[in-house]
Design an enzyme around this catalytic site. Structure first.
Site, PDB file in Angstrom:
ATOM      1  N   TYR A   1      87.301  27.309  35.774  1.00 50.34           N
ATOM      2  CA  TYR A   1      88.127  26.921  34.632  1.00 50.34           C
ATOM      3  C   TYR A   1      89.475  26.370  35.090  1.00 50.34           C
ATOM      4  O   TYR A   1      90.061  26.873  36.048  1.00 50.34           O
ATOM      5  CB  TYR A   1      88.374  28.130  33.720  1.00 50.34           C
TER       6      TYR A   1
ATOM      7  N   TRP B   1      92.736  23.052  34.145  1.00 56.96           N
ATOM      8  CA  TRP B   1      93.075  21.745  33.580  1.00 56.96           C
ATOM      9  C   TRP B   1      93.055  20.623  34.601  1.00 56.96           C
ATOM     10  O   TRP B   1      93.098  19.454  34.217  1.00 56.96           O
ATOM     11  CB  TRP B   1      94.438  21.813  32.893  1.00 56.96           C
TER      12      TRP B   1
END
Ligand SMILES: Nc1nc2c(c(=O)[nH]1)N[C@H]1C(S)=C(S)[C@@H](COP(=O)(O)OP(=O)(O)OC[C@H]3O[C@@H](n4cnc5c(=O)[nH]c(N)nc54)[C@H](O)[C@@H]3O)O[C@H]1N2
Ligand SMILES: Nc1nc2c(c(=O)[nH]1)N[C@H]1C(S)=C(S)[C@@H](COP(=O)(O)OP(=O)(O)OC[C@H]3O[C@@H](n4cnc5c(=O)[nH]c(N)nc54)[C@H](O)[C@@H]3O)O[C@H]1N2
Ligand SMILES: [Mo]
Length: 751
Positions: free
Chosen positions: A107, A109
């Site tokens: 996970y 960005w």
């Protein structure tokens, strides 16, 4: 020469200047983000991983659980010998345990750019290899992703709610739970070439819209909007909303016809409202009973939009405020009307509500996941610590797989996860941890293998985002620093050693892939959607391509409202479920079948008397480029700022600018004190994202010497329904730090 480029916080162009880069915002951006000030540091060697490294204990003693992980030395090694070792380790784990032994959820960005997107790269790599355990949902809005489909049949309220245009033109009253913070709308996943939220809010105000800000922080809404500020006690929004529902029902203000036509379970829900009186709510929320009544009455007087920021649900029992907001919007009968109803996440990013986002974008194919074993994303430490343990999620009973090899690219769990001491124990339980990073983040420092990654400035890509109308020809601004390699090339090298190279690369280099993605898109999905895009060379020469306009006004659930039998919601009843027999059937006491008030488990007490709001930072995106100029300018005494009300500071004899210690049941960190009356008394606020620095912490006798707020937060799911991140809140004590504060070491090269 100025080179077009893009980031999650804005499109820009960059010019190489005096060994660094100079960054200029996109000329069409009406409101460029100050976060662009962080970019330049990426082109310097500070905190960069300049060549591949291994942890000494892993290199010399082999894989296995290891207490030295995060404390050991790192050795620089050659790319080829490291790739050989990692490929051998993959083989060992896959032969002995199969793909269920590998975690590649990864996970995070990462960076803007459709091809070099680190997770997409890693997911394709592992899918080709036979799969790996992955994660479900997000840290951002994990509650909404699970709850909204059960209550309204889709994720529309958090992905594509009623458009800003509709709010600008029609809304009389905006009830903003968690506010509409300007800082959050600076960012949009994948990029944003025009920052519009501030202007839209201003225009709505100029037309006459009124704003009510429900938040412990006054700066969660621009001062120019003249909002009424209700400084609610953190974690009590559900109580406030249920009391507002109570007033509607008690005063007969609710829209009974709408409830009958468009909702299911309203009788059950209404029957529970008796106890939630405004007087009761005043004691829980700190909002006066008179104000609660006033809010409910004003909401039915004109067109009302109830917004709930993602943060309000990023809490223990975070399902309740979100569901209660849906119930309130249903009771006032405004779901499906222009400018009315509810939305989840307006201004939580600059993309939500901006445009329909219906056009296809160039996409790097990842292939299907052959394993399809997932854990809820925020349960990663549980999974690593408790292989084989059963847990509940969304009506299912699942078992954590035994994860041995952890492979991360483009995320920073030692920023994003809660209770970092526990995460350290979890990482130490793994057998091998492989991390791709451009920077020596705490996650890289807790790995066995650190692959030196390029930054976006060091490669070409296509910048594009769902809610933006510009595709950017991201150019290479400078040569890779040191021996940094593109994640693609690293994974291609690993694939070749694992005999999946051909399928992973399809024989293309990185730059060939970028051109291929453009041409595939241009001649395929784009052409079919009626978009006439130029050939790649022309796109490069122009530096960008603007998509044709999309319809600007969207009203969520308008056709459902007009004719719920013809356009039912995808819920079991086809209606908005104010009582869900499905959720009730799960039998969860932490998320029953309709919105309720569940008292927080962690409340201020004598030892930890303050509420901590651990929100997203104003000066950077998460932990990215924390050593950049904008982020550094916000630090106080070299630490992450912690804001406190003057009365709380005075009561502790603390003064602005001093180094303080924050303690919770989980751990402690240093921070730099800011005194401000923009907070509710009894609340302190410290943003996420300061790089976790256990070394400076050890020198100071605390868990982190720099101010990573996640050493304080609790690692527990929202409920058994969504099992989502609850990092937004904790309870803490704050005191002066005595003695010489240690130097922050986390931006240095490791030993
Ligand atoms: N207490 C608390 N915790 C929270 C939250 C909260 O509200 N409170 N919010 C949560 C939320 S909403 C989120 S989304 C998460 C965010 O958590 P993350 O998304 O994990 O945070 P980032 O700092 O964006 O991490 C991205 C990492 O990828 C690296 N990176 C960038 N580009 C590349 C690349 O091209 N290749 C590689 N290999 N790496 C790259 C960056 O250097 C950075 O270390 O945090 C969550 N954590
Ligand atoms: N500048 C910047 N922008 C970002 C990000 C970033 O890191 N930096 N991260 C991006 C990401 S990944 C995401 S998911 C979004 C996150 O978007 P959000 O989750 O909406 O943002 P937060 O900043 O975590 O929280 C917003 C506000 O909610 C308020 N709040 C906290 N607790 C409560 C409560 O109990 N009740 C009420 N009523 N209000 C409360 C806080 O005062 C806080 O400032 O932001 C995105 N935008
Ligand atoms: Mo997020």
């Amino acid at each position: 020469m100025s080179i077009p480029h893009s980031s999650h916080w804005g499109a820009f162009s960059a010019v190489a200047a005096d060994g660094g880069v100079q960054v200029l915002p996109h000329p069409d951006d009406p409101d460029p983000s100050a976060l662009l000030g962080n970019v330049a540091v990426a082109a310097t060697p500070t905190a960069r991983v300049l060549r591949p490294h291994v942890r000494r204990g892993w290199w010399e003693d082999g894989p296995g659980p290891d207490e030295r992980r995060g404390r050991d030395e790192f050795l620089p090694v050659e790319w080829d010998e490291l790739l050989d070792r990692v490929a051998a380790e993959y083989r060992r784990v896959l032969d002995a345990h199969g793909p269920r032994g590998v975690y590649a959820g990864s996970y995070g960005w990462a960076s803007a750019g459709r091809f070099h997107h680190a997770q997409s790269q890693l997911h394709r790599f592992s899918h080709v290899l036979g799969g790996a355990v992955r994660s479900s949902w997000t840290y951002s809005h994990g509650v909404g992703e699970v709850l909204m489909p059960r209550v309204v049949g889709s994720q529309e309220p958090l992905i594509s709610p009623t458009s800003w245009t509709s709010i600008e033109e029609h809304t009389d009253l905006v009830l903003a739970f968690g506010g509409l913070p300007a800082k959050n709308s600076e960012v949009a996943s994948g990029g944003i070439s025009r920052h519009e939220v501030a202007g839209r809010l201003r225009r709505a105000r100029e037309r006459g819209a009124e704003f009510v800000l429900v938040s412990p922080l006054r700066d969660d809404l621009a001062a120019e909007l003249g909002a009424q500020w209700l400084d609610v006690v953190p974690g009590t929004d559900a109580a406030l909303l249920l009391a507002m529902c109570h007033v509607l029902e008690a005063e007969g203000l609710h829209d009974a016809a709408f409830l009958r036509r468009c909702t299911a379970g309203s009788e059950e829900f209404l029957a529970t409202l008796g106890e939630f009186t405004p007087e009761w709510a005043e004691g829980v929320t700190g909002v006066s009973a008179a104000t609660v009544r006033d809010l409910a009455r004003r909401a039915v007087r004109g067109r009302t939009m109830v917004t709930v920021s993602w943060s309000v649900a990023r809490t223990r029992f975070g399902e309740q405020p979100l569901w209660a907001a849906v119930a309130f919007a249903a009771m006032i009968g405004q779901i499906g009307l222009p400018g009315g109803g509810f939305g989840h996440g307006y201004a939580s990013t600059g993309g939500v509500g901006k445009r329909a986002g219906s056009y296809p974008l160039p996409t790097f194919p990842q292939f299907a996941d052959p394993l399809r074993v997932r854990i809820p994303v925020a349960r990663i430490a549980d999974a690593l610590l408790h292989p084989g343990r059963e847990y509940d999620v969304d009506g299912r009973r699942e078992t954590y797989p035994h994860l041995r090899l952890v492979h991360w690219a483009g995320g920073n769990p030692f920023h994003h996860h809660q209770d970092l001491s526990r995460l350290q124990r979890a990482f130490r339980a793994a057998e091998t941890v492989v991390v791709h990073e451009p920077f020596w983040t705490a996650t890289a420092r807790h790995a066995d293998v650190v692959f030196a990654s390029t930054t976006t400035l060091e490669r070409e890509d296509i910048g594009a985002a769902r809610y933006d109308d510009r595709l950017i020809a991201m150019g290479r601004v400078h040569e890779p620093l040191g021996q940094a390699r593109d994640d693609y090339d690293v994974l291609a090298g690993l694939s070749r050693r694992l005999d999946t190279g051909e399928r992973f690369t399809e024989g293309r280099t990185g730059p060939e892939w970028v051109e291929h993605l453009w041409e595939e898109w241009r001649t395929g999905p784009a052409a079919r959607a009626g978009i006439t895009a130029p050939p790649y060379a022309e796109f490069l020469a122009a530096g960008e391509f603007v998509l044709p306009p999309e319809p600007t006004e969207k009203v969520m659930f308008a056709s459902f409202r007009a004719d719920p039998d013809t356009y039912p919601l995808r819920t079991p009843s086809g209606r908005v479920e104010l009582h869900s027999p499905t959720i009730a059937g799960f039998g969860y006491d932490d998320c029953p079948g309709h919105p309720v008030w569940l008292a927080p488990e962690e409340v201020p007490d004598a030892e930890f008397p303050l509420h901590l709001v651990a929100n997203n930072p104003a000066t950077r995106l998460h932990s990215q480029l924390d050593h950049g100029a904008t982020s550094q300018a916000g630090k106080v005494a070299g630490r992450e700022p912690v804001r406190m009300h003057p009365a709380d500071a005075a009561a502790r004899g603390l003064r602005a600018g001093q180094v303080v210690v924050l303690r919770s049941r989980r751990g402690s960190c240093l921070g730099g004190l800011v005194v401000s009356d923009a907070l509710r008394p009894g609340v302190v606020q410290m943003s996420t994202g300061a790089w976790f620095d256990p070394v400076a912490g050890a020198a100071a006798g605390v868990t982190c010497g720099h101010g990573n707020v996640n050493v304080l937060t609790r690692d527990v799911g929202s409920s058994r329904l969504a099992q989502a991140c609850t990092g937004q809140h904790a309870t803490v004590q704050v005191s002066a730090f005595e003695g010489d504060p240690p130097r922050v070491t986390v931006f240095d090269q490791p030993s």
